[in-house]
Design an enzyme around this catalytic site. Structure first.
Site, PDB file in Angstrom:
ATOM      1  N   ASP A 293      -6.410  12.092 -12.145  1.00  0.00           N
ATOM      2  CA  ASP A 293      -5.003  12.233 -12.479  1.00  0.00           C
ATOM      3  C   ASP A 293      -4.789  13.326 -13.244  1.00  0.00           C
ATOM      4  O   ASP A 293      -4.870  13.278 -14.475  1.00  0.00           O
ATOM      5  CB  ASP A 293      -4.805  10.601 -13.212  1.00  0.00           C
ATOM      6  CG  ASP A 293      -3.306  10.602 -13.865  1.00  0.00           C
ATOM      7  OD1 ASP A 293      -2.392  11.468 -13.535  1.00  0.00           O
ATOM      8  OD2 ASP A 293      -3.074   9.740 -14.326  1.00  0.00           O
TER       9      ASP A 293
ATOM     10  N   ASN B 160      -0.907  -0.172  -5.803  1.00  0.00           N
ATOM     11  CA  ASN B 160      -1.916  -0.411  -6.974  1.00  0.00           C
ATOM     12  C   ASN B 160      -1.203  -1.778  -7.671  1.00  0.00           C
ATOM     13  O   ASN B 160       0.015  -1.704  -8.020  1.00  0.00           O
ATOM     14  CB  ASN B 160      -1.793   0.751  -7.757  1.00  0.00           C
ATOM     15  CG  ASN B 160      -2.609   1.800  -7.486  1.00  0.00           C
ATOM     16  OD1 ASN B 160      -2.987   1.757  -6.134  1.00  0.00           O
ATOM     17  ND2 ASN B 160      -3.019   2.830  -8.164  1.00  0.00           N
ATOM     18  N   ILE B 161      -2.006  -2.855  -8.011  1.00  0.00           N
ATOM     19  CA  ILE B 161      -1.685  -3.943  -8.744  1.00  0.00           C
ATOM     20  C   ILE B 161      -2.935  -4.553  -9.749  1.00  0.00           C
ATOM     21  O   ILE B 161      -3.950  -4.402  -9.256  1.00  0.00           O
ATOM     22  CB  ILE B 161      -1.560  -4.951  -7.515  1.00  0.00           C
ATOM     23  CG1 ILE B 161      -0.388  -4.738  -6.513  1.00  0.00           C
ATOM     24  CG2 ILE B 161      -1.428  -6.357  -8.220  1.00  0.00           C
ATOM     25  CD1 ILE B 161      -0.364  -5.692  -5.362  1.00  0.00           C
TER      26      ILE B 161
ATOM     27  N   ALA C  33       2.862  -0.958  -9.361  1.00  0.00           N
ATOM     28  CA  ALA C  33       3.477  -1.700  -8.331  1.00  0.00           C
ATOM     29  C   ALA C  33       3.513  -3.256  -8.493  1.00  0.00           C
ATOM     30  O   ALA C  33       3.707  -3.974  -7.365  1.00  0.00           O
ATOM     31  CB  ALA C  33       3.050  -1.354  -6.859  1.00  0.00           C
ATOM     32  N   SER C  34       3.125  -3.974  -9.699  1.00  0.00           N
ATOM     33  CA  SER C  34       3.011  -5.227  -9.994  1.00  0.00           C
ATOM     34  C   SER C  34       4.474  -5.579  -9.833  1.00  0.00           C
ATOM     35  O   SER C  34       5.418  -5.232 -10.357  1.00  0.00           O
ATOM     36  CB  SER C  34       2.349  -5.507 -11.132  1.00  0.00           C
ATOM     37  OG  SER C  34       1.004  -5.714 -11.026  1.00  0.00           O
TER      38      SER C  34
ATOM     39  N   GLU D 235      -2.425  13.266  -8.230  1.00  0.00           N
ATOM     40  CA  GLU D 235      -0.710  12.676  -8.456  1.00  0.00           C
ATOM     41  C   GLU D 235       0.182  13.831  -9.221  1.00  0.00           C
ATOM     42  O   GLU D 235      -0.227  14.578  -9.768  1.00  0.00           O
ATOM     43  CB  GLU D 235      -1.077  11.443  -9.763  1.00  0.00           C
ATOM     44  CG  GLU D 235       0.150  11.082 -10.118  1.00  0.00           C
ATOM     45  CD  GLU D 235       0.275  10.016 -11.157  1.00  0.00           C
ATOM     46  OE1 GLU D 235      -0.807   8.997 -11.264  1.00  0.00           O
ATOM     47  OE2 GLU D 235       1.166   9.534 -12.013  1.00  0.00           O
TER      48      GLU D 235
ATOM     49  N   ASP E  54      -9.829   4.449 -10.555  1.00  0.00           N
ATOM     50  CA  ASP E  54      -8.443   4.413 -10.925  1.00  0.00           C
ATOM     51  C   ASP E  54      -8.173   5.631 -12.059  1.00  0.00           C
ATOM     52  O   ASP E  54      -8.818   5.549 -13.103  1.00  0.00           O
ATOM     53  CB  ASP E  54      -8.071   3.166 -11.141  1.00  0.00           C
ATOM     54  CG  ASP E  54      -6.397   3.016 -11.338  1.00  0.00           C
ATOM     55  OD1 ASP E  54      -5.739   3.518 -10.588  1.00  0.00           O
ATOM     56  OD2 ASP E  54      -6.182   1.944 -12.332  1.00  0.00           O
ATOM     57  N   HIS E  55      -7.380   6.423 -11.846  1.00  0.00           N
ATOM     58  CA  HIS E  55      -7.051   7.349 -13.054  1.00  0.00           C
ATOM     59  C   HIS E  55      -8.081   8.189 -13.536  1.00  0.00           C
ATOM     60  O   HIS E  55      -8.191   8.060 -14.886  1.00  0.00           O
ATOM     61  CB  HIS E  55      -6.125   6.518 -14.088  1.00  0.00           C
ATOM     62  CG  HIS E  55      -4.947   6.122 -13.605  1.00  0.00           C
ATOM     63  ND1 HIS E  55      -3.641   6.908 -13.551  1.00  0.00           N
ATOM     64  CD2 HIS E  55      -4.418   4.799 -13.301  1.00  0.00           C
ATOM     65  CE1 HIS E  55      -2.623   6.392 -13.095  1.00  0.00           C
ATOM     66  NE2 HIS E  55      -2.958   4.899 -12.902  1.00  0.00           N
TER      67      HIS E  55
ATOM     68  N   SER F 251     -10.861   1.240 -13.463  1.00  0.00           N
ATOM     69  CA  SER F 251     -10.277   2.228 -14.544  1.00  0.00           C
ATOM     70  C   SER F 251     -11.485   2.571 -15.413  1.00  0.00           C
ATOM     71  O   SER F 251     -12.606   1.847 -15.380  1.00  0.00           O
ATOM     72  CB  SER F 251      -9.331   1.528 -15.068  1.00  0.00           C
ATOM     73  OG  SER F 251      -9.852   0.611 -16.138  1.00  0.00           O
TER      74      SER F 251
END
Ligand code: G3H
Ligand code: 13P
Ligand code: ZN
Length: 311
Positions: free
Chosen positions: A104, A256-257, A215-216, A134, A82-83, A50
């Site tokens: 994103d 994604n976790i 998605a954790s 996204e 990420d993002h 990130s």
């Protein structure tokens, strides 16, 4: 084996009814815990970074750690932004060796999201890098951006074909009720995801890889352990693992976790200091923390993602 893009991984995952884990990395112990788990299970892997991670550890350190993980494991590993908030961030990661970026644009209106995403796709594809876009807005916190409860919005399946056609993205993150962080559903309520939206997206984009953020599953044993050893986490509820398993058998190819990694690590460190208040060598508390990450990621690979043996 060099770093790879996610193209081949997603193709096989879609056809095989499983998903690839995309785990956030911030330091050496996290990279090692994740990649050791993937090695033990012979699983393909996405390591994602990130803007906050780049700020914390510096791009070059994370990149070198990931290159070390590739050399150490010989696994197919994709390194992903990420993002990504804007073109400049994406460009900097592409120029800096990432094989995949997310732009994103979910906070923009539809037309602006298409415009910024298309610009990133053009640059990325010219450099052999793949792009995740996204549509729809997840609730929760990522970096300094907080989308308050009630201000998220589900993906509109009517928009997905046009978005993919006009932008040229290689995968699409959608909002079906997951959210970032450890507090995803109200305590006392039953967690629900909009599988009807996922089904409709799958129907409109046959064969196209879909991504699930937030998605954790927030295992209760981690939360209980944090609180047992001096933490003060309120009731935290994640996405039930059977729902993630179901999504993985559908069009979802990337899950994604991050929060579960944080919980595995923090619960271990808290336990360690409670039991060994005299310790002050970081290796003493970071070794079990890395072990906790490895165990958690192995569990995800085998029981949730189903990508064991697919490297
Ligand atoms: O989606 C957000 C990820 O959990 C990354 O979190 O921005 O705090 O590094 P971060
Ligand atoms: P979690 O907070 O559920 O781990 O989600 C992580 C994520 O979506 C990173 O992009
Ligand atoms: Zn996310």
């Amino acid at each position: 084996m060099p770093l790879v893009t996610s193209t081949e991984m997603f193709k096989k995952a879609y056809e095989g009814g499983y998903a690839i884990g995309a785990f956030n990395v911030n330091n050496m112990e996290i990279v090692q815990g994740i990649t050791e788990a993937a090695k033990l299970e012979n699983a393909p892997l996405i390591l994602q970074v990130s803007a906050g991670a780049r700020k914390y550890a510096k791009h070059v350190y994370l990149m070198k750690l990931i290159e070390a993980a590739v050399a150490d494991t010989d696994l197919p590993i994709c390194v992903h932004l990420d993002h990504g908030a804007d073109f400049e961030t994406c460009k900097s990661c592409i120029d800096g060796g990432f094989t995949s970026v997310m732009i994103d644009g979910s906070h923009y209106d539809f037309a602006k999201n298409i415009e910024v995403t298309r610009e990133v796709v053009k640059y990325a594809h010219d450099h052999g890098v793949v792009v995740e876009g996204e549509l729809g807005k997840l609730e929760g916190v990522e970096d300094e951006v907080k989308v308050a409860a009630g201000e998220g919005s589900y993906t509109d399946p009517d928009q997905v074909q046009e978005f993919v056609e006009k932008t040229g993205v290689d995968s699409l993150a959608i909002a079906i009720g997951t959210s970032h962080g450890a507090y995803k559903f109200k305590p006392g309520t039953k967690p629900q995801l909009r599988f009807d939206i996922l089904e409709e997206v799958e129907r409109r984009l046959p064969g196209f890889p879909i991504v699930l953020h937030g998605a954790s599953s927030v295992p209760q044993e981690f939360v209980a352990k944090v609180n047992k050893f001096g933490g003060k986490m309120p009731d935290a509820i994640g996405v039930p693992e059977e729902m993630l398993r179901q999504a993985a058998t559908m069009a979802v190819c990337k899950i994604n976790i991050d929060s579960d990694l944080r919980l595995a690590m923090t619960s271990s460190v808290r336990e360690h200091f409670t039991e060994h208040p005299d310790h002050f060598d970081p290796r003493q508390y970071l070794t079990p923390a890395r072990d906790a990450i490895r165990a958690m990621v192995r569990h995800k690979i085998v029981n949730v993602l189903g990508c064991n043996g697919k490297a």
